[in-house]
Design an enzyme around this catalytic site. Structure first.
Site, PDB file in Angstrom:
ATOM      1  CG  ASP A  14      -1.665   1.105   1.310  1.00 35.49           C
ATOM      2  OD1 ASP A  14      -2.357   1.471   0.393  1.00 35.49           O
ATOM      3  OD2 ASP A  14      -1.821   1.934   2.575  1.00 35.49           O
ATOM      4  CG  ASP A  16      -1.843   7.839   0.751  1.00 35.99           C
ATOM      5  OD1 ASP A  16      -1.126   8.989   0.984  1.00 35.99           O
ATOM      6  OD2 ASP A  16      -2.485   7.492  -0.565  1.00 35.99           O
ATOM      7  CG  ASP A 169      -2.190   2.359   6.422  1.00 33.72           C
ATOM      8  OD1 ASP A 169      -2.703   2.279   5.299  1.00 33.72           O
ATOM      9  OD2 ASP A 169      -2.482   3.705   6.931  1.00 33.72           O
TER      10      ASP A 169
END
Length: 225
Positions: A14, A16, A169
């Site tokens: 991922d 961001d 996250d």
């Protein structure tokens, strides 16, 4: 008869909040846009109701009378202004990418960020050239938490799920990667260990210097290009 070539391994990231810390910037821009429309939100509200979702879903839900695509473009333009041209990668990320290249592991980004943002972030942390493919949520028929984005990354790389480790996250991202069959290492930039594991993470790490990273990478032992 020669032994068959070993199956390659892959690291799927991922972007961001995983490769660099961006959540405070996103939260601030969303707060601006909501305030301009008479609604006050804070970072806690952002984390509970917006974090990890696609723009088209966010703006469609909160401002159904407006053009969701135009709002998304405005939001991301403001984010890129805040980001600038240089940013610090998550601690340990460059070393992990070097390790992956030395081991012959393939690399992909799987992100809900729009294309211009993904390019801006990867360029800002100096890592764009290292990735074999970038899967954008806007290009997928179904975004995270659906497994499709991660399954598509595996398809593009030609690496089976059992040889993939994903770093995420958000709850939606962890669910997506785990649903596609990757072993997921949750990055504790926004959520705690319990929340990430509840979503499907096998292990959680503070950053890419965390000793717990080795638990995830053990899946790729012997997996080379």
């Amino acid at each position: 008869m020669a032994d068959p070539a070993p199956t390659p391994g892959a690291l799927l990231f991922d972007l961001d909040g995983t490769m660099l810390e961006t959540d405070p910037m996103h939260a601030a821009v969303f707060a601006e846009l909501f305030a301009e429309r008479g609604q006050k939100i804070d970072e806690a509200y952002y984390m509970a109701n917006i974090h990890g979702r696609l723009n088209r879903e966010i703006f469609g839900d909160f401002f159904p009378g407006e053009d969701a695509a135009a709002l998304a473009d405005e939001k991301e333009a403001r984010f890129r202004e805040r980001l600038g041209t240089e940013a610090a990668p998550m601690a340990g990320l460059p070393a992990l990418i070097e390790r992956a290249q030395a081991a012959g592991w393939k690399l992909a980004v799987v992100t809900n960020a729009p294309g211009p943002n993904a390019e801006a972030m990867l360029s800002a942390i100096g890592q764009r050239q290292h990735f074999d493919t970038i899967v954008l949520g806007d290009d997928c028929p179904r975004g995270k938490p659906d497994p499709y984005p991660y399954a598509e990354a595996m398809r593009r790389l030609g690496v089976p799920a059992e040889h993939c480790v994903a770093f995420e996250d958000s709850r939606a991202g962890v669910a997506s990667a785990a649903g596609a069959g990757a072993l997921v290492a949750g990055v504790r930039s926004a959520l705690d260990d319990a929340a990430l594991k509840a979503a499907g993470a096998a292990v959680t790490i503070a950053d890419f210097e965390d000793p717990a990273l080795e638990f995830a990478l053990d899946r790729l032992n012997g997996a080379t290009a």
